[in-house]
Design an enzyme around this catalytic site. Structure first.
Site, PDB file in Angstrom:
ATOM      1  N   ASP A  11      18.862 129.890 -11.694  1.00 25.83           N
ATOM      2  CA  ASP A  11      18.809 129.576 -13.119  1.00 25.83           C
ATOM      3  C   ASP A  11      19.580 130.562 -13.981  1.00 25.83           C
ATOM      4  O   ASP A  11      19.813 130.319 -15.156  1.00 25.83           O
ATOM      5  CB  ASP A  11      17.346 129.651 -13.577  1.00 25.83           C
ATOM      6  CG  ASP A  11      16.697 128.296 -13.599  1.00 25.83           C
ATOM      7  OD1 ASP A  11      17.407 127.313 -13.756  1.00 25.83           O
ATOM      8  OD2 ASP A  11      15.464 128.255 -13.446  1.00 25.83           O
TER       9      ASP A  11
HETATM   10  C1  BGC Z   1      14.054 133.842 -14.718  1.00 23.80           C
HETATM   11  C2  BGC Z   1      14.210 132.799 -13.653  1.00 23.80           C
HETATM   12  C3  BGC Z   1      13.654 131.489 -14.121  1.00 23.80           C
HETATM   13  C4  BGC Z   1      14.235 131.121 -15.483  1.00 23.80           C
HETATM   14  C5  BGC Z   1      13.686 129.848 -16.041  1.00 23.80           C
HETATM   15  C6  BGC Z   1      14.635 133.338 -16.006  1.00 23.80           C
HETATM   16  O1  BGC Z   1      14.450 134.277 -16.986  1.00 23.80           O
HETATM   17  O2  BGC Z   1      14.666 135.028 -14.316  1.00 23.80           O
HETATM   18  O3  BGC Z   1      13.605 133.234 -12.457  1.00 23.80           O
HETATM   19  O4  BGC Z   1      13.999 130.498 -13.219  1.00 23.80           O
HETATM   20  O5  BGC Z   1      14.047 132.150 -16.409  1.00 23.80           O
HETATM   21  O6  BGC Z   1      12.375 129.980 -16.439  1.00 23.80           O
HETATM   22  C1  NOJ Z   2      12.447 130.448 -10.894  1.00 24.58           C
HETATM   23  C2  NOJ Z   2      12.609 129.016 -11.257  1.00 24.58           C
HETATM   24  O1  NOJ Z   2      11.334 128.420 -11.396  1.00 24.58           O
HETATM   25  C3  NOJ Z   2      13.450 128.275 -10.241  1.00 24.58           C
HETATM   26  O2  NOJ Z   2      13.696 126.966 -10.680  1.00 24.58           O
HETATM   27  C4  NOJ Z   2      14.736 128.992  -9.962  1.00 24.58           C
HETATM   28  O3  NOJ Z   2      15.398 128.317  -8.925  1.00 24.58           O
HETATM   29  C5  NOJ Z   2      14.505 130.432  -9.574  1.00 24.58           C
HETATM   30  N1  NOJ Z   2      13.688 131.078 -10.545  1.00 24.58           N
HETATM   31  C6  NOJ Z   2      15.801 131.189  -9.391  1.00 24.58           C
HETATM   32  O4  NOJ Z   2      16.460 131.366 -10.589  1.00 24.58           O
END
Ligand code: BGC
Ligand code: NOJ
Length: 812
Positions: free
Chosen positions: A484
């Protein structure tokens, strides 16, 4: 250092020191009513939705942390105050123990010969948390105490509860009826639901107004009334409604007393919600109390709970000399998978419960971990997810479980999302053999667009990726792929921007090698689905596209020693030896190895070796190396984290199992086992002081080698890590894998293992699978396989289908 131990026979983790390095929590509830409970009794409850139906209040970022919501105090005649779970009083105890079990927690504290034990659970099928208290006087003299039990109500909408004080402080309303305090804030208007706190014993005093009970300048360690040893008999009117009961108890030497407290939730018929003007209709609450609120009812509830978990856990059980492996596979990993089914990413000690609904990809991946436990519910979940897909195959990144509509705020264009639907459907069909599911119909876009079959949804998913390829023939990344935080089209200079929604999600240049790996892996499964449903041409066409994608990765996605991660919006390489920072990223190493991309030229092995060398640590594999030291406008959120944390060089436990699986595909059992045991919590129990989160569940992230706090975990419980590690160990290391035609037996276990036995329920039958590691090769491949004594060809056990118990023997 440890703070407790595993009690495997009872399926419990037993905490023996209340000062764990972080609150170690458990979840109560399986359907409607849920509670989080920490090892000192902290936590909170909600009904179905942690945002809109918050029942008790929690203070995130509290100092001291994890106070509030629930409280028990014992006041001795000399004024000493203590709590059975040490907190909130924080008076040192002579003995303390917290047993977190499956759906229940028992906390016991002892002081000067008085033992106070509280068993917390949500009885299956009931909307209530029951707290059974046993007080036992093991001393020589009569013990005279006041026992206080307390909850603090939240004002339903957890977000408004934390912000709209000009209103909130004037709306609180309660009713008190003997041992039941009803929280009925907003019931006079549009709410037909209320909650209550009940004591099974007639109280000697009560409070329902927080200030009257706690005081304004006192704290929860020694609330005003508890310190005084009395009660205010207060009625909340505005301000902050609570429920506190006082019981004055004399205990003769050797005597014990039992009390039951119930925190319940009730919904009334909107047309029939009053008993009398202004008085809540309480019949349903009384019936609920009657069912669960007596000390002698708890045994039956605990039995139901045990049956519930026996059933779920019996679907995959291993018998193996390694206790750690058994406790992960038989108890804690499947338990965590079920918690992710129930809670998604909603409420934990790292997720506030007011956030993001269900993620499209998160849900699809969680399913990989629970589909064997609850196939019918998995089927429903897939239909929900698919119904939020757009007609062109794109996906809302998230949706709201209550409305089943996609979240317009975050929108779509996370271009890995469509492929996760193929992964989920493939897993479901291989588990159940339910091919009819592909013809089930489901709408697009939250019901706004007409129905289509599940198969059509998959077809659109596949096409969506194909139709959105960039200059190198690789899939466009859009807003991000699985990572993400790899936001290659965002270019944000405004700290108020969301990395996920700012910028150009339609960008036509930035490409993802990771999505390419997914496309090859899941595209093959899609082709197989086509073939097996009589769509031969579609199958052939899909395989051609898969081959083309594979070729594109080999040509443009191979960096020499590992797979490249991406091309950015200017065509620059991401995750290449040419880069100064972020030379190698883990995701394509795992996924392309799983998909065997370039296997004829040995690319997977080379990539796995590079990963080991450059990403490997004693605590698992970091997500990338070297971490980004500066903010890179062209990369987005990934470079916003300090080096070594989260997506910027943390050990992202979610994608370690991709490498584990990749290692098994390459037939390298020692490496697979090595990486599996680096992050599996049971193996980290001895370093709990460093790891800090619970030693019985996975955390999303362990700080990486470039972080000051290398080895420290965060974001435990609600993470796709649970599902993927269960897949890695059960389907790839142990190698018991649902296949279209049955159960495939394809272990890849370390040479020193003698073998193991797995009991697996599959499509209505039970299989007792004995694996003997005669070759001691540390690689893959079975020499022989038999079903009920009859030799089989190949590695797949066809389903017997008689509902019986069958013996499978495999020799490696
Ligand atoms: C986090 C991710 C997460 C994303 C969406 C980011 O700040 O580091 O792990 O998937 O937010 O919530
Ligand atoms: C947490 C999110 O819930 C997931 O969708 C994502 O793939 C990982 N973080 C990695 O960014």
């Amino acid at each position: 250092m440890r703070y407790g131990y595993f009690d495997d026979a009872n399926r419990e983790y037993v905490i023996t020191d209340p000062k764990t390095p972080w609150p170690w929590i458990n979840y109560l509830g399986t359907e409607g009513f849920f509670s989080l409970i920490s090892n000192t009794g902290g936590g909170y409850s909600f009904y179905r939705d942690a945002l809109y139906r918050r029942i008790t209040r929690y203070r995130y970022n509290g100092v001291p942390m994890d106070d509030g919501s629930r409280g028990f105090w014992i006041r001795e005649v000399d004024g000493t105050l203590w709590s059975p779970g040490w907190k909130p009083a924080r008076t040192p105890l002579d003995a303390y123990e917290c047993r977190h079990g499956l759906g229940y927690t028992r906390i016991t504290g002892t002081k000067s010969g008085l033992e106070a034990s509280v068993l917390f659970t949500v009885p299956p099928g009931e909307n209530a948390e029951v707290q059974n208290v046993t007080l036992r006087n093991a001393g020589e003299a009569v013990r005279r105490i006041s026992f206080y039990a307390y909850v603090e109500f939240a004002l339903w909408n957890a977000q408004a509860d934390g912000e709209n004080f000009q209103r909130n402080l004037s709306t609180g309303e309660v009713e008190v009826h003997g041992g039941t305090i009803i929280h009925k804030t907003e019931y006079r208007e549009r709410r037909n639901h209320f909650s209550f706190y009940h004591s099974s014993r007639t109280p000697d005093g009560f409070d329902s107004d927080r200030e009257s009970f706690v005081g304004l300048y006192e704290g929860l360690a020694a609330p005003l009334r508890v310190a005084l040893g009395d009660s205010g008999d207060s009625i909340a009117d505005g301000w902050s409604p609570v429920a506190a009961f006082r019981h004055d108890i004399d205990l003769a030497p050797g005597a014990a007393v039992e009390l039951a407290f119930v925190l319940g939730y009730v919904e009334n018929d909107p047309r029939d919600k009053w008993a009398a003007p202004g008085l809540v209709k309480r019949d349903a609450a009384e019936a609920l109390i009657d069912r669960v609120g007596r000390p002698d009812r708890i045994a039956a509830a605990m039995e139901d709970l045990r049956d519930y978990w026996d059933d779920l856990l019996s679907r995959f059980r291993i018998d193996h000399p390694d206790d750690k492996l058994e406790r992960m596979v038989n108890i804690w990993n499947p338990y965590q998978c079920m918690v992710t089914y129930n809670l998604a990413r909603s409420a934990s000690y790292f997720e506030s419960g007011i956030g993001r609904g269900l993620g499209f990809r998160d849900t699809s991946q969680d399913l990989l971990g629970f589909v064997h436990q609850i196939p019918e519910k998995a089927r429903e979940r897939i239909l929900d997810v698919a119904a939020t897909q757009f007609p062109d195959g794109g996906c809302y990144h998230q949706y709201q479980p209550l409305t089943k509509k996609g979240n317009a705020g975050i929108g779509g264009n996370f271009r890995d999302d469509p492929l996760w639907l193929i992964a989920a459907v493939s897993a479901y069909v291989r588990e159940t053999g339910d091919w009819d599911f592909l013809e089930a119909t489901v709408p697009f876009d939250g019901g706004a667009e007409p129905q289509a079959t599940v198969f059509t949804h998959l077809q659109r998913s596949f096409r969506q990726v194909l139709d959105n390829r960039g200059p190198h023939g690789l899939p466009l990344i859009g807003r991000a792929d699985w990572n993400d935080c790899l936001n290659l089209n965002t270019f944000s200079t405004d700290p108020n921007d969301s990395f996920q929604t700012a910028g150009d999600g339609e960008g036509r240049v930035a490409e993802s090698v990771f999505i390419a790996g997914m496309f090859v892996l899941y595209g093959r499964q899609y082709a197989e689905i086509c073939r097996r449903t009589g769509r031969r041409d579609a199958a052939d066409a899909a395989l051609k596209e898969v081959a083309a994608m594979e070729a594109a990765v080999v040509e443009h996605g191979w960096d020499g020693q590992w797979y490249l991660r991406a091309y950015d919006a200017r065509g620059g390489k991401v995750g290449s030896a040419e880069c100064d920072e972020g030379k190698i990223l883990i995701e394509p190493q795992g996924f392309c190895a799983m998909a065997e991309i370039g296997a004829d030229r040995g690319l997977p092995e080379t990539a796995l070796e590079s990963s080991e060398r450059l990403l490997g640590t004693d605590h698992g594999l970091v997500i990338l190396w070297p971490a980004y030291r500066d903010y890179h406008l062209e990369l987005g959120e990934i470079s916003s984290y300090p080096p070594g944390y989260k997506e910027n060089g943390g050990i992202f436990c979610h994608n370690n199992p991709w490498v584990v699986i990749g290692e098994t595909v390459a037939g390298r059992a020692e490496q697979a086992w090595h990486w599996y045991t680096r992050i599996a919590p049971a193996w980290r129990e001895d370093i709990s002081h460093l790891h800090r989160t619970e030693p019985y569940v996975y955390a999303q992230m362990i700080a990486g080698k470039e972080a000051a706090r290398h080895g420290e975990a965060k974001n435990s419980w609600l993470t796709g890590t649970a599902a993927w590690n269960f897949v890695a160990i059960s389907q790839h290391i142990l190698g018991i894998r649902p296949h279209w035609d049955g159960l495939e037996i394809d272990p890849c276990v370390p040479a020193e293992w003698e073998g193991f036995v797995v009991e697996r329920r599959f499509r209505g039958d039970s299989y007792r699978i004995t694996v003997r590691n005669e070759s001691r090769s540390g690689g893959r491949g079975i020499r022989s396989l038999s079903l009920d004594g009859r030799p089989l060809r190949g590695s797949v056990v066809p389903p017997v289908g008689d509902g019986g118990v069958h013996d499978v023997e495999a020799v490696l």
